[in-house]
Every structure is written in C-alpha cells, then in structure tokens.
Design an enzyme around this catalytic site. Structure first.
Site, short mmCIF file in Angstrom:
data_model
loop_
_atom_site.label_atom_id
_atom_site.label_comp_id
_atom_site.label_asym_id
_atom_site.label_seq_id
_atom_site.Cartn_x
_atom_site.Cartn_y
_atom_site.Cartn_z
N LYS A 32 0.84 -1.20 0.00
CA LYS A 32 0.00 0.00 0.00
C LYS A 32 0.87 1.25 0.00
O LYS A 32 0.70 2.14 -0.84
CB LYS A 32 -0.93 0.02 1.21
CG LYS A 32 -1.90 1.20 1.20
CD LYS A 32 -2.53 1.43 2.56
CE LYS A 32 -1.61 2.27 3.42
NZ LYS A 32 -2.27 2.77 4.66
N ASP B 71 -6.29 0.97 0.76
CA ASP B 71 -6.43 1.29 2.18
C ASP B 71 -7.80 0.79 2.63
O ASP B 71 -8.51 0.09 1.89
CB ASP B 71 -6.24 2.78 2.42
CG ASP B 71 -7.35 3.64 1.84
OD1 ASP B 71 -8.24 3.10 1.12
OD2 ASP B 71 -7.37 4.85 2.10
#
Length: 218
Positions: free
Chosen positions: A112, A130
């Site tokens: 991420k 996320d």
C-alpha cells in the site's frame, strides 16, 4: 462507476502533504492508524528538522518522538522512521527507490505504502488499497476479496494500468466523503442508480445530505 467518480471528484489527489519522494514515504508510514490531517500538522516541524534520510537516520530518538507524539503510537512510529531512514542510507544512498520490489524491502513499507509513493511521487501507476478502497470495491461488487494484496490484484485485472493511481484517489475520496463505513449517504450518492449496495445507508436525500454535513471527510 469510475467515470462518475472522476466527474464528481475532479480534484482528487493524495491528501498527505509532501514536496518530494522522501517526504511522501515518511508521511505515508506515519499515516497508519491516524488521519492525513493529523499527519499534515506535524509535517512542517518534522522535515524542518530532518529534511532527508541521512539527517533522520541520525536523529535523537527523544527529539523525533516529541515531534511525532501527537500522532499516537509515537514510539513505534519513531522506531519505524529511524529504521526506514537508515535502510535508505545504507542501501540506496539516501534516495527513495522508484521500484516496487525495492520499496517493499524497506522496513515498515508494504505494498500500500509503496503504491502511494510510486503513483504520486514517481508517476508509476499503482493501486492503493487502504481501508476505504477495500470497503468500497466490495460494496461496488468489483471483488469479494478481503486481503489487501488480493484486492489489488483483482482490481488490476479490471482497470487499465494507466487508470490505477487516479482510480485509487477517486474511490478513496468517495469513501471519505460519502460512502462512510457505518452510514453511507446513499441518498446523496452520485452512484445511487448503479451501485449494487444502494440502500445500505439512508436513501432519502435530506437525511443523506445531513450525513454528509455531519460526517464530513474522514
């Protein structure tokens, strides 16, 4: 759905403030378990004291802790920044690498964070999974996966690579502003007519609009 979101949020962008790849990497690491707004408040002091990896790697732990303290989990986050900066100095001459395979080898950096840095500092397409992104793509019916890496790979098969970074921004902005976790504002949603999860939140416009005003970006 992405076209509608792009029209709804034409100014969508990374909401963490940064001036270069090092700053973006650091603030993204700091954003875990807190909000972008809170990270942005400590950023000026942090980078005035430690503008690059070499200075941050040599930071006094207590001083660094005092700067990141308002973000919570300050001891763990200080440890992460010291290790991350030291690794950048030792392995990359103090520079942030521009490849996913190099970024994910850095302490505290997962896919991420790597995709945030690649997409926004290097213009290398990346999908940022996320909590908002994962929640929404499941609500949208784009995937049933729950593991962030599997979500990333599943969405990557649906959208052209050149769309990945802005797709992430569109979905995340929508998740922060309208499609909230507990009470999505379905009655005020631009995707109401095409979303398979329409009805999970209030569908009358007045109630939904009130949610938008009270909840705000989160």
């Amino acid at each position: 759905m992405n076209r509608v979101l792009a029209e709804t949020y034409p100014d969508a962008h990374c909401e963490l403030d940064f001036d270069n790849a090092f700053e973006l990497l650091v603030v993204t690491v700091l954003s875990a378990q807190t909000t972008d707004k809170r990270v942005n408040t400590v950023r000026p002091t942090l980078f005035a004291a430690y503008p690059d990896a070499r200075s941050m790697a040599a930071a006094e732990r207590e001083t660094l802790e005092s700067i990141v303290g308002p973000l919570g989990f300050f001891r763990a986050k200080t440890e992460s920044l010291l290790k991350l900066s030291a690794a950048l100095v030792a392995d990359h001459n103090g520079e942030v690498p521009g490849r996913l395979e190099d970024l994910v080898k850095l302490p505290g950096v997962g896919r991420k964070t790597a995709n945030v840095v690649l997409g926004n500092a290097f213009d290398v397409p990346g999908i940022t999974v996320d909590t908002h992104f994962g929640r929404l793509v499941r609500r949208f019916g784009w995937t049933e996966e729950t593991d962030p890496v599997k979500v990333e790979f599943a969405i990557a098969e649906v959208f052209p690579k050149n769309d990945w970074t802005m797709l992430s921004h569109h979905v995340i902005w929508h998740g922060r502003r309208c499609c909230h976790a507990k009470k999505p504002a379905c009655g005020a949603c631009p995707l109401a007519s095409i979303c398979p999860s329409y009805g999970e939140g209030p569908t009358d416009h007045e109630t939904a609009a009130k949610l938008l005003r009270t909840e705000g970006p989160n």
